[in-house]
Enzyme design. Structure first.
Site, PDB file in Angstrom:
ATOM      1  N   SER A 129       0.839  -1.193   0.000  1.00  0.00           N
ATOM      2  CA  SER A 129       0.000   0.000   0.000  1.00  0.00           C
ATOM      3  C   SER A 129       0.880   1.252   0.000  1.00  0.00           C
ATOM      4  CB  SER A 129      -0.967  -0.051   1.193  1.00  0.00           C
ATOM      5  OG  SER A 129      -1.988   0.906   1.070  1.00  0.00           O
ATOM      6  N   ASP A 212      -8.899  -5.581  -4.882  1.00  0.00           N
ATOM      7  CA  ASP A 212      -8.494  -4.212  -4.577  1.00  0.00           C
ATOM      8  C   ASP A 212      -9.515  -3.255  -5.194  1.00  0.00           C
ATOM      9  OD1 ASP A 212      -6.263  -3.240  -3.065  1.00  0.00           O
ATOM     10  OD2 ASP A 212      -4.895  -4.321  -4.377  1.00  0.00           O
ATOM     11  N   HIS A 244      -7.413  -5.840  -0.435  1.00  0.00           N
ATOM     12  CA  HIS A 244      -6.296  -4.934  -0.181  1.00  0.00           C
ATOM     13  C   HIS A 244      -5.508  -5.308   1.074  1.00  0.00           C
ATOM     14  CE1 HIS A 244      -4.023  -1.222  -0.536  1.00  0.00           C
ATOM     15  NE2 HIS A 244      -4.243  -0.988   0.743  1.00  0.00           N
TER      16      HIS A 244
END
Length: 271
Positions: A129, A212, A244
């Site tokens: 991320s 995601d 995610h």
């Protein structure tokens, strides 16, 4: 689950994984890489007599404003047993740290690790991320400004953010307070030519979770295409049955797709 519950569950999973890693063997905790309070790292060391060990630096996510190295050791679970050193890096999260400072700190941590572990057989970098963004910024560093040029053999960028402009108008930017100028100069998409000159020999894996959000998938696919167009050694990995958060959490599971085909281990010739 609510957004807050998802994040709390994510933090819990990473913390538990880090606990497992710390129970595996030797660790060096809170090693300074600079003079700032947040400039510390943890080192997870395999039980081996060999000095020629590959080393992975892991950079945590958390939208640059939460998480820390205390939840970042989980990466060591599948790696230390294969003879890989794992380093989890801390940095000053927002609002204490701004984007320029955070990027500078992470780059400094890489230089410090290379200086401390000059005997390693290969340096690899991984981030999730916001951490994938920071890892990409490391790859895009102009190392002439530093005392050393790290030879990064591989990079594993998981569910990353590579263009910061779309988040300027969101809640994520409230503690960061990025201006457009700051966002542009800290966006890996604007630094591909620098990456080409500084990391041309690095194998880059851009990984994205099947579930995601559209923006994360779009950014990963576009960044991959930019690197591919620049003739860099890059692979796109679309990870099935993940979102995610669990795309990175599940690296502690030996039956997980990314663990089985562990791309970092493949880069190192460890599987």
């Amino acid at each position: 689950m609510s957004a807050d519950d998802v994040i709390q569950a994510h933090m819990k999973a990473l913390k538990e994984g880090t606990g497992k890693a710390r129970a595996l063997g030797q660790t060096l905790l809170n090693v300074p890489y600079g003079e700032g309070d947040g400039e510390k790292l943890d080192v997870y060391i395999p039980s081996t007599n060999s000095l020629e060990m590959p080393l992975v630096i892991y950079i945590h996510g958390g939208y640059w404003q939460f998480l820390s190295k205390e939840e970042s050791g989980f990466m060591a679970v599948p790696l230390v047993s294969k003879g890989v050193v794992v380093v989890a890096v801390d940095y000053d999260i927002a609002p204490k740290g701004n984007m320029d400072l955070i990027v500078s700190q992470v780059r400094k941590s890489v230089v410090s690790v290379v200086q401390q572990y000059s005997h390693i057989s290969g340096l690899y970098i991984c981030g999730h991320s916001a951490g994938a963004h920071l890892a990409a910024m490391v790859l895009s560093t102009d190392w002439s400004q530093y005392s050393i040029t790290p030879q990064i053999k591989g990079a594993f960028l998981v569910s990353g953010i590579y263009d910061l402009l779309p988040i300027m108008s969101t809640y994520v930017n409230e503690p960061l307070k990025m201006t457009e100028e700051v966002a542009v100069r800290n966006s890996p998409t604007t630094l591909v030519q620098q990456l080409k000159s500084s990391s041309s020999d690095c194998h880059i894996v851009v990984a994205v979770a099947q579930h995601d959000s559209p923006e994360f998938r779009k950014q990963s696919e576009e960044y991959y295409k930019m690197l591919k167009t620049s003739a860099l050694n890059v692979t796109l990995e679309d990870v099935p049955d993940t979102d995610h958060f669990n795309v990175i959490e599940r690296l502690v599971d030996e039956e997980y797709h990314l663990t089985k085909v562990h791309l970092l281990l493949k880069m190192m010739g460890k599987c």
